[in-house]
Design a protein around this motif. Structure first.
Motif, mmCIF file in Angstrom:
data_model
loop_
_atom_site.group_PDB
_atom_site.id
_atom_site.type_symbol
_atom_site.label_atom_id
_atom_site.label_comp_id
_atom_site.label_asym_id
_atom_site.label_seq_id
_atom_site.Cartn_x
_atom_site.Cartn_y
_atom_site.Cartn_z
ATOM 1 N N ASN A 197 0.876 -1.180 0.000
ATOM 2 C CA ASN A 197 0.000 0.000 0.000
ATOM 3 C C ASN A 197 0.905 1.219 0.000
ATOM 4 N N ASN A 198 1.066 1.797 -1.175
ATOM 5 C CA ASN A 198 2.155 2.747 -1.362
ATOM 6 C C ASN A 198 1.841 4.178 -0.916
ATOM 7 N N VAL A 199 0.601 4.473 -0.532
ATOM 8 C CA VAL A 199 0.259 5.853 -0.148
ATOM 9 C C VAL A 199 -0.208 5.900 1.299
ATOM 10 N N TYR A 200 0.250 6.922 2.019
ATOM 11 C CA TYR A 200 -0.105 6.991 3.438
ATOM 12 C C TYR A 200 -0.058 8.421 3.940
ATOM 13 N N THR A 201 -0.651 8.648 5.138
ATOM 14 C CA THR A 201 -0.290 9.818 5.945
ATOM 15 C C THR A 201 0.022 9.314 7.333
ATOM 16 N N VAL A 202 0.928 9.991 7.983
ATOM 17 C CA VAL A 202 1.365 9.550 9.308
ATOM 18 C C VAL A 202 0.203 9.538 10.286
ATOM 19 N N LEU A 203 -0.693 10.522 10.168
ATOM 20 C CA LEU A 203 -1.730 10.690 11.189
ATOM 21 C C LEU A 203 -3.067 10.076 10.783
ATOM 22 N N LYS A 204 -3.052 9.144 9.820
ATOM 23 C CA LYS A 204 -4.339 8.598 9.357
ATOM 24 C C LYS A 204 -5.099 7.919 10.493
ATOM 25 N N LEU A 205 -4.360 7.363 11.471
ATOM 26 C CA LEU A 205 -5.044 6.640 12.541
ATOM 27 C C LEU A 205 -5.771 7.563 13.506
ATOM 28 N N ILE A 206 -5.502 8.850 13.435
ATOM 29 C CA ILE A 206 -6.329 9.764 14.213
ATOM 30 C C ILE A 206 -7.189 10.610 13.276
ATOM 31 N N GLY A 207 -7.482 10.039 12.119
ATOM 32 C CA GLY A 207 -8.506 10.616 11.254
ATOM 33 C C GLY A 207 -8.031 11.715 10.322
ATOM 34 N N VAL A 208 -6.722 11.910 10.187
ATOM 35 C CA VAL A 208 -6.250 12.933 9.259
ATOM 36 C C VAL A 208 -6.236 12.347 7.838
ATOM 37 N N GLU A 209 -6.989 12.969 6.960
ATOM 38 C CA GLU A 209 -7.133 12.483 5.584
ATOM 39 C C GLU A 209 -6.834 13.622 4.620
ATOM 40 N N PRO A 210 -6.602 13.350 3.357
ATOM 41 C CA PRO A 210 -6.463 12.010 2.759
ATOM 42 C C PRO A 210 -5.029 11.494 2.881
ATOM 43 N N ASP A 211 -4.836 10.204 2.546
ATOM 44 C CA ASP A 211 -3.485 9.686 2.334
ATOM 45 C C ASP A 211 -2.890 10.498 1.192
ATOM 46 N N ASP A 212 -1.698 11.042 1.389
ATOM 47 C CA ASP A 212 -1.210 11.955 0.345
ATOM 48 C C ASP A 212 0.257 11.779 -0.008
ATOM 49 N N GLU A 213 0.901 10.734 0.550
ATOM 50 C CA GLU A 213 2.348 10.626 0.308
ATOM 51 C C GLU A 213 2.740 9.206 -0.077
ATOM 52 N N PRO A 214 3.328 9.029 -1.277
ATOM 53 C CA PRO A 214 3.801 7.691 -1.635
ATOM 54 C C PRO A 214 5.056 7.328 -0.858
ATOM 55 N N VAL A 215 5.201 6.057 -0.522
ATOM 56 C CA VAL A 215 6.438 5.587 0.114
ATOM 57 C C VAL A 215 7.591 5.753 -0.883
#
Ligand code: FES
Ligand code: FES
Lengths: 462, 162
Positions: free
Chosen positions: A93-111
């Protein structure tokens, strides 16, 4: 013990504490980790001995903003000792955000970059090799074709109509807060206050990015276990962010990972982003060997996320007697190319306005802006520190303009218990008045009787 | 160029190991001999975290090609602790809060050892000069200077016969 500097509380207040019950403050507590540090036995992540350790190095973007037209890894694969070259296609899963687990969206950064690079130094390919030297040589042998895109480096330029779009995952050059283009404060009516004021002062403040520069660089060692789990030795400041985000990126249950951490050779916020562990895990799984990925000093300085540059414009409505009756703040946080912790930092900045003062009319727009600069993130009080620099510089300049004592100006405006703050919270437990009084006393700065009698618990003397 | 066998006296013991051409003293200590107190903060001679004593002189081990010091004598932080007992510099670092994250501590203690070996009664300026090649991002340096002064004082006191 006269040689001891710390703890600090041996001087000014010690007499006041005589006979009281405060037995902890001012007493000496030995650090639990100090013996390990002075004997060299503290185990930092890089001290872990992992047999058959392989090394990972990145090929990074040579452009600020460009479309990737071609990636040729054959040169790297020809280097003796190179085991694997990883691209975005190897990351589950190549896209993420560090704070996604506290609801910060969208995933915006490729590994690893896919079709585009958004800042200079963005990782594109990871080279895994027998030695660090082979990994470096391999990374240098990769060839990437670029088609340059216009970059944008300035927060206000980035918000203009027609500015190049930095981050397609975000869709616009600013972070969206619950449907709004920025974090906002609306309290009273600042425009009316400007009309009523004896003076209106407007000044602009700009800070630069600041690198945390920990003496130990960011890194990790990932060791595959016999039971199929991965043991991650990391110097992260955020073991749980690392565990969760890495598992989501790998597409494995959280219990497949074990983090060994907590020993950090200096962090200061610079080791909160989850950047090295996910790709090191992908690599360790690909070669089924322990893998180390540690930034060299140049990477630490150039691509690890710094404190954001901020631009802050403050416009104040001020009366002849020093009362500030309105404050309007426009604040821009330069997030760089990706969100990381900057949306949160911008919220912190907004929560900190208008400073520790009671001002009846407050208006603020705090923008989290994407540009083609290195992604910024956490660093000691991020969002607050630079705001304070601006707010307190503003207070000093107002005092100078009114020919007033800067401490008296602050005492007149300092919040008191029971005041309604701009965020519609009642202030309680305030102590600014007493802190200023004590500081004035310690510095030998004379305050008139009326100011010495002021208190945080009453509005007397105002 | 083939790898070669290198022999060093490390913390008083003769050690032999195989070193690849150009291998640094730091890499050999950490990877071949398992002595991990010396750290890599920059690998370019700029931070001092890798400092060890070579024939009594503090050196940035990340810049020393190991074959250039073959048969020499090397002292690392592991060799400062004897039989589980801390020496004056180590205990002063604890007592004076001169270590926080601890990453610079090994290098700091080694330059302090070298300083006190040649000058038992250093001035504050001497101490500042001695640690000027070592970076600490945590303490602000002041507690480290105070700790080294204190260590010197303790060592002098112990040297006085009672
Ligand atoms: S690692 Fe040797 S001086 Fe920094
Ligand atoms: S104690 Fe952290 S770098 Fe010195």
């Amino acid at each position: 013990m006269t040689y001891r500097l710390a703890p600090i509380d041996t001087g000014a207040f010690v007499a006041e504490r005589d006979g009281d019950h405060h037995t902890v403050i001012g007493s000496v507590v030995r650090r639990s980790d100090a013996r390990g540090h002075v004997t060299g036995r503290t185990e930092f992540f890089e001290d872990v001995a992992a047999p058959r350790l392989a090394h990972l190095k990145m090929h990074r973007s040579a452009r600020h903003h460009a479309r990737i037209t071609d990636v040729d890894v054959s040169g790297a694969l020809a280097v003796p000792g190179v085991l694997r070259v990883l691209t975005h296609a190897d990351v589950p899963n190549n896209v993420y955000t560090v704070l996604k687990l506290i609801g910060v969206e969208p995933d915006d950064e490729p590994v690893l970059a896919v079709d585009k690079v958004r800042y200079l130094g963005e990782p594109i390919c990871a080279v895994v090799a027998e030695t660090e030297a082979a990994a470096l040589e391999g990374a240098a042998a990769i060839e990437v074709g670029y088609e340059d895109l216009p970059p944008v480096f300035d927060v206000e330029e980035a918000l203009k109509e027609g500015a190049p779009l930095v981050n397609e995952y975000q869709g616009q050059n600013y972070f969206v807060y619950e449907g709004h283009h920025c974090r906002r404060i609306r309290f009273g009516d600042v425009e009316k206050a400007f009309g009523q004021a004896d003076h209106v002062f407007e000044w602009r403040y700009q800070s630069s990015p600041i690198e945390q520069a920990p003496v130990e660089t960011t890194g990790c060692v990932v060791v595959p276990q016999a039971d199929g789990r991965l043991r991650i030795h990391s110097d992260t400041q955020a073991c749980f962010f690392t565990l969760d985000n890495t598992a989501l990126i790998l597409g494995v249950p959280f219990n497949k990972l074990r983090i060994v951490g907590g020993t950090v050779g200096g962090g200061f916020g610079g080791k909160v982003d989850v950047v090295v562990e996910p790709i090191a895990c992908v690599a360790a799984m690909a070669v089924d060997r322990p893998v180390k990925f540690v930034y060299d000093r140049a990477e630490e300085m150039q691509v690890s996320s710094p404190r954001a540059a901020e631009r802050i414009v403050i416009k104040d409505a001020v009366m002849d007697d020093g009362r500030i009756i309105g404050r309007k703040v426009t604040l821009y946080v330069d997030a760089g190319a990706y969100a990381r912790h900057s949306p949160y930092g911008t919220t912190k900045a907004a929560a900190h306005l208008p400073g520790p003062y009671t001002i009846p009319n407050v208006w603020a727009d705090c923008h989290c802006v994407f540009t083609n600069r290195t992604p910024s993130s956490a660093m000691r009080g991020f969002g607050v520190t630079i705001a304070d620099f601006a707010l307190e510089s503003q207070m000093d300049r107002i005092a100078r303009a009114l020919d007033m004592d800067p401490l008296q100006l602050r005492l007149i405006n300092a919040y008191r218990d029971g005041d309604l703050k701009a965020h519609r919270k009642i202030a309680e437990g305030t102590a600014l008045v007493e802190v200023i009084q004590k500081a004035a006393e310690l510095a030998g700065h004379e305050l008139p009787e009326a100011y010495r009698r002021m208190s945080s618990t009453t509005r007397e003397g105002l | 160029m083939p790898s070669q066998i290198v022999s060093l006296v490390v913390n008083g013991e003769r050690r032999e190991f195989i070193a690849a051409p150009g291998a640094t003293l730091l890499a050999c200590l950490r990877e071949s001999l398992g002595l991990i107190a010396a750290k890599r903060g920059c690998a370019q001679g700029a931070c001092g975290t890798c400092t060890v004593l070579v024939d009594g002189r503090p050196e940035a081990a990340c810049l020393v090609a190991v074959e250039t010091v073959a048969d020499g004598s090397v002292r690392t932080l592991e060799g400062v602790t004897s039989g589980g007992e801390l020496d004056e510099v180590q205990s002063a670092f604890i007592d004076c809060f001169a270590t926080q994250c601890g990453f610079c501590t090994s290098g700091m203690i080694m330059v302090a050892e070298a300083l006190l070996d040649r000058n038992p009664d250093p001035s504050e300026d001497d101490v500042i000069e001695a640690i000027s090649g070592n970076v600490c991002r945590c303490t602000g340096y002041r507690p480290i200077v105070i700790a080294i002064m204190e260590a010197a004082r303790r060592r002098r006191e112990q040297a006085v016969p009672r």
